[in-house]
Design a protein around this motif. Structure first.
Motif, PDB file in Angstrom:
ATOM      1  N   GLU A 252       0.825  -1.198   0.000  1.00 52.09           N
ATOM      2  CA  GLU A 252       0.000   0.000   0.000  1.00 52.09           C
ATOM      3  C   GLU A 252       0.858   1.245   0.000  1.00 52.09           C
ATOM      4  OE1 GLU A 252      -2.181  -0.742   3.659  1.00 52.09           O
ATOM      5  OE2 GLU A 252      -1.254   1.029   4.566  1.00 52.09           O
ATOM      6  N   LEU A 253       0.304   2.317  -0.554  1.00 52.63           N
ATOM      7  CA  LEU A 253       0.944   3.615  -0.624  1.00 52.63           C
ATOM      8  C   LEU A 253       0.286   4.535   0.393  1.00 52.63           C
ATOM      9  CD1 LEU A 253       2.617   5.920  -2.015  1.00 52.63           C
ATOM     10  CD2 LEU A 253       0.670   6.148  -3.590  1.00 52.63           C
ATOM     11  N   GLN A 254       1.117   5.267   1.138  1.00 56.49           N
ATOM     12  CA  GLN A 254       0.616   6.239   2.111  1.00 56.49           C
ATOM     13  C   GLN A 254       1.262   7.584   1.837  1.00 56.49           C
ATOM     14  OE1 GLN A 254       1.474   4.733   6.038  1.00 56.49           O
ATOM     15  NE2 GLN A 254       0.738   2.676   5.559  1.00 56.49           N
ATOM     16  N   PHE A 255       0.434   8.618   1.797  1.00 57.41           N
ATOM     17  CA  PHE A 255       0.949   9.977   1.646  1.00 57.41           C
ATOM     18  C   PHE A 255       0.454  10.829   2.801  1.00 57.41           C
ATOM     19  CE2 PHE A 255       0.001  14.367   0.622  1.00 57.41           C
ATOM     20  CZ  PHE A 255       1.276  14.835   0.353  1.00 57.41           C
ATOM     21  N   ASN A 256       1.338  11.660   3.348  1.00 62.16           N
ATOM     22  CA  ASN A 256       0.981  12.634   4.374  1.00 62.16           C
ATOM     23  C   ASN A 256       1.501  14.001   3.974  1.00 62.16           C
ATOM     24  OD1 ASN A 256      -0.412  11.031   6.134  1.00 62.16           O
ATOM     25  ND2 ASN A 256       1.122  11.000   7.736  1.00 62.16           N
ATOM     26  N   GLY A 257       0.660  15.007   4.062  1.00 57.69           N
ATOM     27  CA  GLY A 257       1.064  16.391   3.885  1.00 57.69           C
ATOM     28  C   GLY A 257       0.567  17.210   5.062  1.00 57.69           C
ATOM     29  N   LEU A 258       1.429  18.009   5.657  1.00 58.94           N
ATOM     30  CA  LEU A 258       1.073  18.794   6.844  1.00 58.94           C
ATOM     31  C   LEU A 258       1.571  20.221   6.668  1.00 58.94           C
ATOM     32  CD1 LEU A 258       0.030  18.894   9.826  1.00 58.94           C
ATOM     33  CD2 LEU A 258       2.367  18.310  10.518  1.00 58.94           C
ATOM     34  N   ASP A 279       5.349  20.043   5.655  1.00 59.59           N
ATOM     35  CA  ASP A 279       5.943  18.710   5.654  1.00 59.59           C
ATOM     36  C   ASP A 279       5.225  17.828   4.643  1.00 59.59           C
ATOM     37  OD1 ASP A 279       7.158  19.848   7.836  1.00 59.59           O
ATOM     38  OD2 ASP A 279       6.553  18.316   9.280  1.00 59.59           O
ATOM     39  N   ALA A 280       5.963  16.923   4.035  1.00 62.72           N
ATOM     40  CA  ALA A 280       5.359  15.942   3.130  1.00 62.72           C
ATOM     41  C   ALA A 280       6.147  14.639   3.216  1.00 62.72           C
ATOM     42  CB  ALA A 280       5.351  16.454   1.687  1.00 62.72           C
ATOM     43  N   SER A 281       5.432  13.523   3.148  1.00 58.00           N
ATOM     44  CA  SER A 281       6.094  12.217   3.179  1.00 58.00           C
ATOM     45  C   SER A 281       5.356  11.245   2.281  1.00 58.00           C
ATOM     46  CB  SER A 281       6.151  11.656   4.608  1.00 58.00           C
ATOM     47  OG  SER A 281       4.853  11.362   5.095  1.00 58.00           O
ATOM     48  N   LEU A 282       6.101  10.289   1.738  1.00 54.49           N
ATOM     49  CA  LEU A 282       5.562   9.225   0.908  1.00 54.49           C
ATOM     50  C   LEU A 282       6.093   7.908   1.462  1.00 54.49           C
ATOM     51  CD1 LEU A 282       3.713   9.229  -1.607  1.00 54.49           C
ATOM     52  CD2 LEU A 282       5.772   8.956  -2.996  1.00 54.49           C
ATOM     53  N   ARG A 283       5.198   6.942   1.610  1.00 57.33           N
ATOM     54  CA  ARG A 283       5.572   5.694   2.269  1.00 57.33           C
ATOM     55  C   ARG A 283       4.954   4.512   1.535  1.00 57.33           C
ATOM     56  NH1 ARG A 283       4.197   4.617   8.701  1.00 57.33           N
ATOM     57  NH2 ARG A 283       5.902   3.166   9.139  1.00 57.33           N
ATOM     58  N   PHE A 284       5.762   3.483   1.293  1.00 60.91           N
ATOM     59  CA  PHE A 284       5.293   2.231   0.722  1.00 60.91           C
ATOM     60  C   PHE A 284       5.485   1.142   1.783  1.00 60.91           C
ATOM     61  CE2 PHE A 284       6.497   4.817  -2.860  1.00 60.91           C
ATOM     62  CZ  PHE A 284       5.512   4.569  -3.807  1.00 60.91           C
ATOM     63  N   VAL A 285       4.414   0.450   2.098  1.00 65.84           N
ATOM     64  CA  VAL A 285       4.457  -0.610   3.107  1.00 65.84           C
ATOM     65  C   VAL A 285       4.043  -1.916   2.455  1.00 65.84           C
ATOM     66  CG1 VAL A 285       3.598  -1.419   5.336  1.00 65.84           C
ATOM     67  CG2 VAL A 285       3.926   1.028   4.941  1.00 65.84           C
ATOM     68  N   ARG A 287       3.354  -5.975   3.008  1.00 65.52           N
ATOM     69  CA  ARG A 287       3.003  -6.905   4.079  1.00 65.52           C
ATOM     70  C   ARG A 287       3.034  -8.359   3.610  1.00 65.52           C
ATOM     71  NH1 ARG A 287       1.172  -3.134   7.664  1.00 65.52           N
ATOM     72  NH2 ARG A 287       0.288  -1.254   6.713  1.00 65.52           N
ATOM     73  N   GLY A 288       3.785  -8.643   2.561  1.00 58.94           N
ATOM     74  CA  GLY A 288       3.910 -10.001   2.075  1.00 58.94           C
ATOM     75  C   GLY A 288       4.982 -10.764   2.836  1.00 58.94           C
ATOM     76  N   ASP A 289       5.432 -11.874   2.249  1.00 53.65           N
ATOM     77  CA  ASP A 289       6.481 -12.667   2.900  1.00 53.65           C
ATOM     78  C   ASP A 289       7.744 -11.847   3.108  1.00 53.65           C
ATOM     79  OD1 ASP A 289       4.801 -14.842   2.989  1.00 53.65           O
ATOM     80  OD2 ASP A 289       5.520 -15.675   1.085  1.00 53.65           O
ATOM     81  N   TRP A 290       8.094 -11.030   2.116  1.00 48.94           N
ATOM     82  CA  TRP A 290       9.220 -10.109   2.247  1.00 48.94           C
ATOM     83  C   TRP A 290       8.650  -8.745   2.630  1.00 48.94           C
ATOM     84  CZ3 TRP A 290      14.521 -11.095   1.459  1.00 48.94           C
ATOM     85  CH2 TRP A 290      14.816 -12.412   1.072  1.00 48.94           C
ATOM     86  N   ALA A 291       8.322  -8.598   3.886  1.00 48.43           N
ATOM     87  CA  ALA A 291       7.724  -7.350   4.347  1.00 48.43           C
ATOM     88  C   ALA A 291       8.759  -6.227   4.281  1.00 48.43           C
ATOM     89  CB  ALA A 291       7.204  -7.504   5.770  1.00 48.43           C
ATOM     90  N   PHE A 292       8.280  -5.012   3.944  1.00 44.11           N
ATOM     91  CA  PHE A 292       9.192  -3.878   3.870  1.00 44.11           C
ATOM     92  C   PHE A 292       8.457  -2.593   4.192  1.00 44.11           C
ATOM     93  CE2 PHE A 292       7.415  -4.209  -0.395  1.00 44.11           C
ATOM     94  CZ  PHE A 292       7.107  -2.888  -0.703  1.00 44.11           C
ATOM     95  N   ASP A 293       9.251  -1.578   4.523  1.00 50.97           N
ATOM     96  CA  ASP A 293       8.735  -0.234   4.820  1.00 50.97           C
ATOM     97  C   ASP A 293       9.708   0.759   4.203  1.00 50.97           C
ATOM     98  OD1 ASP A 293       7.703   2.097   5.849  1.00 50.97           O
ATOM     99  OD2 ASP A 293       7.588   1.399   7.932  1.00 50.97           O
ATOM    100  N   LEU A 294       9.262   1.457   3.147  1.00 52.94           N
ATOM    101  CA  LEU A 294      10.080   2.427   2.436  1.00 52.94           C
ATOM    102  C   LEU A 294       9.464   3.802   2.623  1.00 52.94           C
ATOM    103  CD1 LEU A 294      12.340   3.224   0.449  1.00 52.94           C
ATOM    104  CD2 LEU A 294      10.754   2.658  -1.417  1.00 52.94           C
ATOM    105  N   LEU A 295      10.216   4.730   3.202  1.00 52.85           N
ATOM    106  CA  LEU A 295       9.695   6.039   3.583  1.00 52.85           C
ATOM    107  C   LEU A 295      10.641   7.130   3.142  1.00 52.85           C
ATOM    108  CD1 LEU A 295       7.845   7.931   5.402  1.00 52.85           C
ATOM    109  CD2 LEU A 295       9.428   7.397   7.263  1.00 52.85           C
ATOM    110  N   GLY A 296      10.083   8.222   2.620  1.00 55.35           N
ATOM    111  CA  GLY A 296      10.854   9.414   2.314  1.00 55.35           C
ATOM    112  C   GLY A 296      10.075  10.646   2.746  1.00 55.35           C
ATOM    113  N   TYR A 297      10.776  11.675   3.218  1.00 52.27           N
ATOM    114  CA  TYR A 297      10.073  12.868   3.691  1.00 52.27           C
ATOM    115  C   TYR A 297      10.920  14.114   3.471  1.00 52.27           C
ATOM    116  CZ  TYR A 297      13.116  12.824   7.821  1.00 52.27           C
ATOM    117  OH  TYR A 297      14.211  12.856   8.651  1.00 52.27           O
ATOM    118  N   VAL A 298      10.235  15.262   3.454  1.00 52.09           N
ATOM    119  CA  VAL A 298      10.885  16.557   3.380  1.00 52.09           C
ATOM    120  C   VAL A 298      10.126  17.507   4.296  1.00 52.09           C
ATOM    121  CG1 VAL A 298       9.524  17.287   1.372  1.00 52.09           C
ATOM    122  CG2 VAL A 298      11.723  18.395   1.855  1.00 52.09           C
ATOM    123  N   GLN A 299      10.871  18.382   4.977  1.00 56.10           N
ATOM    124  CA  GLN A 299      10.283  19.332   5.914  1.00 56.10           C
ATOM    125  C   GLN A 299      10.878  20.711   5.662  1.00 56.10           C
ATOM    126  OE1 GLN A 299      11.757  17.252   9.326  1.00 56.10           O
ATOM    127  NE2 GLN A 299       9.773  16.320   9.818  1.00 56.10           N
TER     128      GLN A 299
END
Length: 677
Positions: A252-258, A279-285, A287-299
């Motif tokens: 899943e893709l998650q975006f946050n802007g503040l 602030d803004a961030s983009l995150r890919f999570v 949840r499969g067998d190879w679980a991962f969390d990829l996050l990038g942000y700028v403030q």
């Protein structure tokens, strides 16, 4: 303004486009899209906790805990965790933003944060100062807060010296479609908050806003007021855009802007400060067998502040511009290594860049006497690995990280009114590697008890503010120090968690933490201090938590006793308690839910005596307060909301500089309407 609207529109369109493949699918009652017989469930959070969590002293605040406070402030809710401490006792309506540093376990001493605060995985500390913009974090937007006291060496572990506070935003099920509240208090101050949500197939978009406005109260005691004395006026707003969408069955893709803007006046007319950010961030999570969390942000952040003379009541310093940028991200991978192991591999990066522009002003003529410019850059690149081994009732965990840190491009330039340079310093670049680790064990004794023990080290770089910016809280001047070294934590703890009966929990933790090279404001003369590395701050103590959840009744309480001492051989303060650090902190909240939608809560909180300074010459007495919260359903999603702050009208001393006193919030009553449509 048109650029900002275009930016937000583009982000909304991006999230909508990502979710488009799911729009044509059928949805079940929970909103999960059915595709080829398998539901896609959008979580909107990071990866789940690992077994390692249970080895440390962890407390979780749920949504009810976060919103059922007298003030409606996130820092008030976090104060229910004994050991949570801001630099000063004031909340984010009546303190200078740069004083909103956070620590845990009485490891205080200055205004920079020694605890790591994450919002949906993103570090929230200001890139230049290290303070937390609490006014931008609305508790009604959150689903939970997980507080880990003690050091950590996972993602962004270089900032988790005293512990980690992980804030998680609420999803569509908690905030959408339309929810919010409108309240007014007995000083005619207002608090407005609202969220609008829209499903996008199995994803969603949430737009939230909050506006706090008020004339404030007098922080100054009656007998110390002068014609220039002002109320602690405040005017702050924040807007958050959050989108979550599936891009596959497991990712899943998650975006946050503040965006936020906070303006305050403290003590005297004209003593205005502002704090703003985008602030803004983009995150890919995954949840499969190879679980991962990829996050990038700028403030992008900025701070301004005007200092008023406490004798002539005219401006003497205009900190007119402090632009700063935070940039970073992380990647964490959890490969499948068998049922007995949970392995985490990762890398994280954080860059803080900023500078200050300030003008010194004559209190007599009002003319600018000196213009100053200072700043620099700090970076940290960390590599971490952690493995949890489950052996039946016993769980073992061990983790390590290596940080490549750098402090670069530091400078200080002072010019006279004519623009001629009168002082110029260019500071040498510094860099190096520093390792840290954590490890622990958990042993389950049936269903009634759990034993745990842990040891850890940690790292914190000095902030740009500590390195290059001095400050004045009249009449005391505090100097910066470009030679500050990194702080290093060494600590260990042991505890027991009990479940003696249904709905009853007890927890006891004993700890011993030491911060080497601790940065403290050291007194050099009666009205002069300097930030210095002292040998250590050592904090030993116990933390107790208890809870009862039976039917309509819930009782949660915590207590912390900490014997903290500042150590520096030969110094006048050697053996003293660190500034701003209480021995005792305790609190308890009793909540009742007599029917669906009802919530009645009252909170009793005690903070022990503190000292304003390292020499223990200025005392801030202990304070005990009572707050209350009530939500009473009326009809069709509309509720009556009542709140009370400091109901006993306790005089809460937040500053004592040679008898010059500031107080915290007096008794305040709120009434308003909440809606969830």
């Amino acid at each position: 303004m048109s650029g900002r609207k275009s930016f937000l529109a583009l982000l909304s369109a991006s999230v909508a486009t990502t979710a488009a493949p799911a729009l044509a699918q059928d949805s079940d009652a929970e909103g999960a899209t059915v595709r080829y017989g398998e539901p896609i469930v959008v979580v909107g959070e990071g990866l789940p906790e690992t077994p390692a969590t249970e080895a440390y002293d962890v407390t979780v605040l749920d949504r009810e805990d976060l919103v059922a406070t007298g003030s409606g402030r996130i820092e008030d809710a976090l104060s229910n965790i004994a050991g949570f401490q801001q630099f000063r006792r004031s909340d984010s309506r009546s303190s200078n933003p740069s004083a909103q540093g956070v620590t845990l376990r009485a490891l205080g001493g200055n205004a920079s944060s020694r605890a790591l605060i994450l919002l949906d995985g993103v570090p929230m500390a200001d890139p230049f100062f290290g303070y937390i913009p609490f006014s931008a974090i609305a508790p009604e937007r959150l689903s939970s807060a997980r507080v880990t006291r003690g050091g950590g060496s996972g993602p962004f572990g270089a900032g988790a010296l005293a512990g980690t506070i992980e804030l998680t935003s609420g999803g569509y099920g908690q905030l959408g479609g339309i929810s919010g509240h409108a309240l007014v208090n007995d000083r005619s101050e207002t608090e407005l908050s609202g969220t609008v949500g829209q499903k996008l197939g199995s994803g969603f978009v949430l737009v939230s806003g909050r506006w706090d406005h008020g004339k404030g109260f007098f922080t100054t005691p009656v007998d110390q007021r002068v014609p220039a004395t002002a109320r602690a006026r405040y005017d702050s707003w924040s807007t958050q855009l959050r989108g979550v969408a599936p891009i596959s069955e497991t990712v899943e893709l998650q975006f946050n802007g503040l965006i936020f803007d906070d303006n305050r006046t403290l003590r005297f007319d004209g003593a205005d400060s502002s704090s703003k950010g985008q602030d803004a961030s983009l995150r890919f999570v995954g949840r499969g067998d190879w679980a991962f969390d990829l996050l990038g942000y700028v403030q992008s952040r900025n701070f301004t502040n005007i200092v008023i003379s406490s004798t002539r009541f005219t401006p003497v310093l205009d900190q007119r511009n402090t632009p700063s940028t935070g940039l970073g991200g992380k990647f964490e991978l959890r490969p499948p290594v068998g049922d007995m192991h949970t392995l985490r591999l990762g890398v994280d990066y954080r860059m803080s860049d900023g500078e200050l522009f300030e003008d010194a002003i004559s209190a007599f003529s009002g003319a600018v006497t000196q213009r100053r410019n200072a700043g620099g850059t700090t970076t940290d690149l960390g590599f971490f690995v952690e493995d949890d081994l489950s052996l039946g009732a016993l769980t073992l965990t061990a983790g390590a990280r290596a940080d490549r840190y750098a402090i670069n491009d530091g400078f200080y330039i002072a010019r006279n009114a004519a623009g001629t340079i009168v002082e110029e310093n260019r500071f040498a670049d510094r860099s190096g590697w520093q390792g840290s680790f954590r490890g622990g064990a958990v042993f389950d004794i049936g269903e009634i008890a759990q034993l745990r023990a842990a040891a850890y080290t940690g790292l914190r770089l000095p902030t740009l503010n500590e390195l290059y910016r001095g400050f004045t809280v009249f009449p005391v001047v505090t100097l910066a120090n470009a030679d500050l070294e990194n702080e290093k934590l060494e600590g260990y703890e042991a505890g027991i968690d009990l479940t003696p009966g249904e709905g009853v929990t007890l927890s006891l933790t004993a700890f011993d933490n030491r911060v080497k090279n601790a940065v403290a404001n050291v007194t050099l003369a009666p009205n002069l201090r300097e930030r210095q590395n002292i040998d250590a701050i050592r904090a030993k103590g116990v933390e107790l938590a208890a809870g009862i959840d039976r039917g309509i009744v819930s009782l949660k309480g915590s207590l912390a006793y900490t014997d903290a001492k500042a150590r520096d051989a030969g110094a006048d303060f050697d053996g003293n308690r660190p500034a701003q650090t209480p021995k005792w902190v305790a609190g308890a909240t009793l909540a009742l839910t007599p029917a669906d939608g009802w919530l009645l809560a009252t909170t009793l909180r005690h903070v022990g005596k503190q000292f304003e300074d390292d020499l223990q010459e200025n005392i801030m007495p202990s304070a005990t307060t009572v707050d209350a919260y009530a939500k009473l359903p009326l009809s069709h999603g509309i509720s009556l909301m009542l709140r009370g702050e400091n109901l006993t009208d306790e005089n809460i001393v937040t500053r004592n500089q040679g008898g010059s006193i500031d107080y915290g919030a007096p008794r305040t009553g709120w009434i308003g309407i909440g809606f969830d449509l």
